[in-house]
Design an enzyme around this catalytic site. Structure first.
Site, PDB file in Angstrom:
ATOM      1  N   PHE A   1       5.243   3.676   7.775  1.00 12.15           N
ATOM      2  CA  PHE A   1       4.047   3.107   7.185  1.00 12.15           C
ATOM      3  C   PHE A   1       3.235   2.407   8.386  1.00 12.15           C
ATOM      4  O   PHE A   1       3.460   1.104   8.630  1.00 12.15           O
ATOM      5  CB  PHE A   1       4.600   2.146   6.137  1.00 12.15           C
ATOM      6  CG  PHE A   1       3.563   1.533   5.326  1.00 12.15           C
ATOM      7  CD1 PHE A   1       2.577   2.298   4.540  1.00 12.15           C
ATOM      8  CD2 PHE A   1       3.206  -0.100   5.687  1.00 12.15           C
ATOM      9  CE1 PHE A   1       1.376   1.577   4.088  1.00 12.15           C
ATOM     10  CE2 PHE A   1       2.186  -0.593   4.933  1.00 12.15           C
ATOM     11  CZ  PHE A   1       1.263   0.257   4.154  1.00 12.15           C
ATOM     12  N   ALA A   2       2.172   3.167   8.859  1.00 16.76           N
ATOM     13  CA  ALA A   2       1.662   2.255   9.877  1.00 16.76           C
ATOM     14  C   ALA A   2       0.421   1.581   9.471  1.00 16.76           C
ATOM     15  O   ALA A   2      -0.233   1.674   8.445  1.00 16.76           O
ATOM     16  CB  ALA A   2       0.918   3.600  10.705  1.00 16.76           C
ATOM     17  N   HIS A   3       0.416   0.389  10.272  1.00 17.09           N
ATOM     18  CA  HIS A   3      -0.402  -0.881   9.897  1.00 17.09           C
ATOM     19  C   HIS A   3      -0.462  -1.744  10.886  1.00 17.09           C
ATOM     20  O   HIS A   3       0.092  -1.743  11.676  1.00 17.09           O
ATOM     21  CB  HIS A   3      -0.198  -1.340   8.567  1.00 17.09           C
ATOM     22  CG  HIS A   3       1.058  -2.197   8.532  1.00 17.09           C
ATOM     23  ND1 HIS A   3       2.517  -1.476   8.748  1.00 17.09           N
ATOM     24  CD2 HIS A   3       1.326  -3.428   8.694  1.00 17.09           C
ATOM     25  CE1 HIS A   3       3.240  -2.239   8.786  1.00 17.09           C
ATOM     26  NE2 HIS A   3       2.891  -3.608   8.672  1.00 17.09           N
ATOM     27  N   SER A   4      -1.480  -2.645  10.626  1.00 14.84           N
ATOM     28  CA  SER A   4      -1.607  -3.706  11.608  1.00 14.84           C
ATOM     29  C   SER A   4      -2.131  -4.897  10.905  1.00 14.84           C
ATOM     30  O   SER A   4      -2.374  -4.757   9.487  1.00 14.84           O
ATOM     31  CB  SER A   4      -2.663  -3.479  12.828  1.00 14.84           C
ATOM     32  OG  SER A   4      -2.488  -4.539  13.672  1.00 14.84           O
TER      33      SER A   4
END
Length: 282
Positions: free
Chosen positions: A74-77
């Site tokens: 789950f890619a995020h920033s």
């Protein structure tokens, strides 16, 4: 004046457009996979290239903590000016890639999220956590032939279901010190923190699963769960009884003076149930 659309609850399907889904892509490694997922957000006008870079930098800084379950990242920033609106992208890989996670590698599905704030996406995250925790659903998504089929499956499994009528459950007693672990500091605040690098994504997955376990125990009304980031967790650790997080984030946090439980699969109620039973004397 707030538009009616702005008042609608955000769901996985409402945040994921057909053109933000790419199936059977080829990636040269984890960084390339994140960049491809970020490019889908950029193409949709959800976020800029700066946000894609921030997602990559987050893994370089914190390690593969975004690999929440076997085969799933789950890619995020953090929310920032690089985010134009809240949205998701979906990248299914033809060949899985290694992110460096000791248990959940290799990754074949990367979902990227850009959040405009810390709250708008929470309902969608709860839905996505349930999707990823279902082996049957993930197998269907793994073999879905096209983007519309992916959306159809997501609509089906996230649609509200009418609960069957059941007799009222007898509330569980409030946990007392006699029910708490004697292996560490006494647990008295009835507050648990789930922690990730940014406080808006993976910690919410863990929070949702943990609340599901507490609900099944009948402890939901008595223990609050807060999803937060590493900086906030360091400042608020003494306000909670317990911290749940990943191994990578646990190393970043260090010893905060409260019990810390490392969870590998953030969508596994079985793993979290077992971990809680080691902390609470039940």
């Amino acid at each position: 004046m707030t538009s009616p659309q702005a008042d609608e609850a955000k769901t996985v399907v409402s945040l994921l457009s057909r053109s933000a889904i790419r199936l059977d892509a080829t990636a040269q490694g984890w960084e390339d996979a994140i960049r491809q997922a970020g490019a889908l957000l950029e193409a949709e006008g959800v976020a800029t290239g700066d946000y894609t870079q921030a997602m990559v930098d987050s893994v370089h800084t914190n390690g593969p903590y975004i690999v929440l379950a076997p085969g799933f990242a789950f890619a995020h920033s953090r929310p920032s000016e690089a985010v134009k609106r809240t949205g998701l992208s979906w990248l299914r890989l033809a060949e899985p890639v290694e992110f460096g996670h000791k248990r959940n590698d290799p990754v074949e599905l990367v979902v990227a999220m850009a959040a405009a704030d810390t709250t708008e996406h929470q309902d969608a995250m709860a839905q996505l956590a349930k999707v990823v925790s279902s082996k049957q659903t993930m197998e269907r998504l793994r073999t879905a032939p096209d983007a519309e089929a992916v959306l159809d499956i997501l609509r089906e499994v996230t649609a509200p279901k009418k609960a069957p009528a059941t007799p009222a459950a007898t509330p569980a007693p409030t946990p007392t010190t006699s029910q708490r672990s004697t292996s560490g500091p006494p647990l008295t605040k009835d507050h648990i923190m789930t922690v990730c690098g940014n406080g808006v994504g993976t910690s919410l997955f863990l929070k949702n699963t943990l609340e599901g376990v507490l609900g099944k125990w009948g402890w939901g009304p008595y223990i609050t769960v807060e999803a937060t980031d590493t900086v906030s967790a360091k400042g608020k650790a003494k306000e909670c009884d317990l911290i749940m997080t990943s191994g990578e984030i646990g190393k970043t946090l260090g010893d905060l003076g409260v019990p810390m439980v490392i969870i590998e699969n953030f969508t596994s109620e079985q793993e979290i149930d077992a971990a809680l039973r080691e902390v609470y004397d039940i």
